[in-house]
Design a protein around this motif. Structure first.
Motif, PDB file in Angstrom:
ATOM      1  N   SER A   1       0.810  -1.221   0.000  1.00 33.24           N
ATOM      2  CA  SER A   1       0.000   0.000   0.000  1.00 33.24           C
ATOM      3  C   SER A   1       0.839   1.264   0.000  1.00 33.24           C
ATOM      4  O   SER A   1       0.348   2.342  -0.315  1.00 33.24           O
ATOM      5  N   SER A   2       2.124   1.156   0.363  1.00 33.79           N
ATOM      6  CA  SER A   2       2.986   2.334   0.353  1.00 33.79           C
ATOM      7  C   SER A   2       4.425   1.928   0.053  1.00 33.79           C
ATOM      8  O   SER A   2       4.820   0.775   0.291  1.00 33.79           O
ATOM      9  N   ARG A   3       5.196   2.875  -0.468  1.00 29.08           N
ATOM     10  CA  ARG A   3       6.593   2.597  -0.785  1.00 29.08           C
ATOM     11  C   ARG A   3       7.389   2.310   0.483  1.00 29.08           C
ATOM     12  O   ARG A   3       8.247   1.415   0.505  1.00 29.08           O
ATOM     13  N   LYS A   4       7.095   3.046   1.551  1.00 29.94           N
ATOM     14  CA  LYS A   4       7.819   2.863   2.806  1.00 29.94           C
ATOM     15  C   LYS A   4       7.614   1.446   3.340  1.00 29.94           C
ATOM     16  O   LYS A   4       8.562   0.772   3.745  1.00 29.94           O
ATOM     17  N   HIS A   5       6.362   0.995   3.362  1.00 26.49           N
ATOM     18  CA  HIS A   5       6.073  -0.347   3.846  1.00 26.49           C
ATOM     19  C   HIS A   5       6.694  -1.415   2.935  1.00 26.49           C
ATOM     20  O   HIS A   5       7.160  -2.458   3.407  1.00 26.49           O
ATOM     21  N   THR A   6       6.687  -1.163   1.639  1.00 28.64           N
ATOM     22  CA  THR A   6       7.258  -2.115   0.696  1.00 28.64           C
ATOM     23  C   THR A   6       8.751  -2.298   0.939  1.00 28.64           C
ATOM     24  O   THR A   6       9.261  -3.426   0.974  1.00 28.64           O
TER      25      THR A   6
END
Length: 231
Positions: free
Chosen positions: A202-207
């Motif tokens: 859902s987000s680049r940071k989480h990925t």
């Protein structure tokens, strides 16, 4: 796909027959892979050279893939790479090789780019990209530059004999109860994994966070992995 289903799945069939035939094909494939893995661990194909690179492939790869590697090692004998004019850390070598056509052979010149910085090489023949093994042209250039170690980028997991094939962990109708606990564990982890990536993507940071943690986990489990049992 055609090779996989040949002899098991026929074009004129109903859905139930297709499922049964698919299970038969999958079962046979798994049995063949398990037999090949067993042979790879218990039979050693002798090296044909004193190359530490060939020795490394002998240690890691299945018998079938190692034989393909040896074909390339054997082909080095007649090759004489010539260094082309170049600037910087990237050297370009011209390698003349005989290519067999229908009724005759002809000389073909291949180009190998070799980096002095990290010993990475790329050949215009594209064998590594197509079949996942180093071509004789790159191996000949390695010999010219006294490269005696094998970079990890040239060791592909799908050819390693110490890594269990993932499709052998897929459930099929011939699995009964707890006969295949490895398949049960695999399915359980896969379910959790799908939930995780649904949220992480859902987000680049989480990925990025998930990617780094997964790589760390892979290295941890790989370091503590028990060798496969064939008893």
């Amino acid at each position: 796909m055609n090779a996989f289903f040949e002899g098991y799945v026929h074009s004129r069939t109903n859905l139930k027959e297709f499922v049964d035939q698919f299970d038969n094909a999958l079962k046979k494939k798994i049995e063949n892979e398990n037999l090949a893995d067993f042979q790879s661990f218990n039979v050693t194909i002798p090296c044909i050279s004193r190359s530490p690179i060939e020795k490394r492939f002998q240690e890691l790869y299945t018998i079938a893939k190692f034989k393909e590697v040896q074909q390339q090692v054997n082909g080095i004998i007649d090759l004489n790479p010539k260094l082309a004019p170049s600037d910087g850390a990237i050297k370009t070598y011209m390698v003349e090789d005989e290519v067999a056509l229908e009724e005759f052979t002809k000389l073909v010149t291949y180009f190998v780019d070799f980096s002095e910085v990290d010993a990475v090489a790329k050949c215009s023949c594209g064998l590594f990209e197509m079949r996942g093994i180093l071509c004789r042209h790159i191996l000949a250039v390695f010999r010219c530059n006294d490269i005696r170690y094998l970079l990890e980028i040239y060791i592909l997991d799908r050819w390693r004999k110490d890594i269990k094939r993932r499709y052998t962990l897929i459930h099929s109708s011939y699995d009964e109860g707890d006969q295949r606990p490895d398949a049960n564990r695999y399915s359980s982890l896969l379910s959790i994994y799908y939930q995780m990536i649904t949220h992480a993507a859902s987000s680049r940071k989480h990925t990025e966070d998930a990617r780094s943690k997964l790589h760390a986990m892979i290295e941890l489990y790989r370091a503590n992995e028990e060798p496969p049992s064939f008893t």
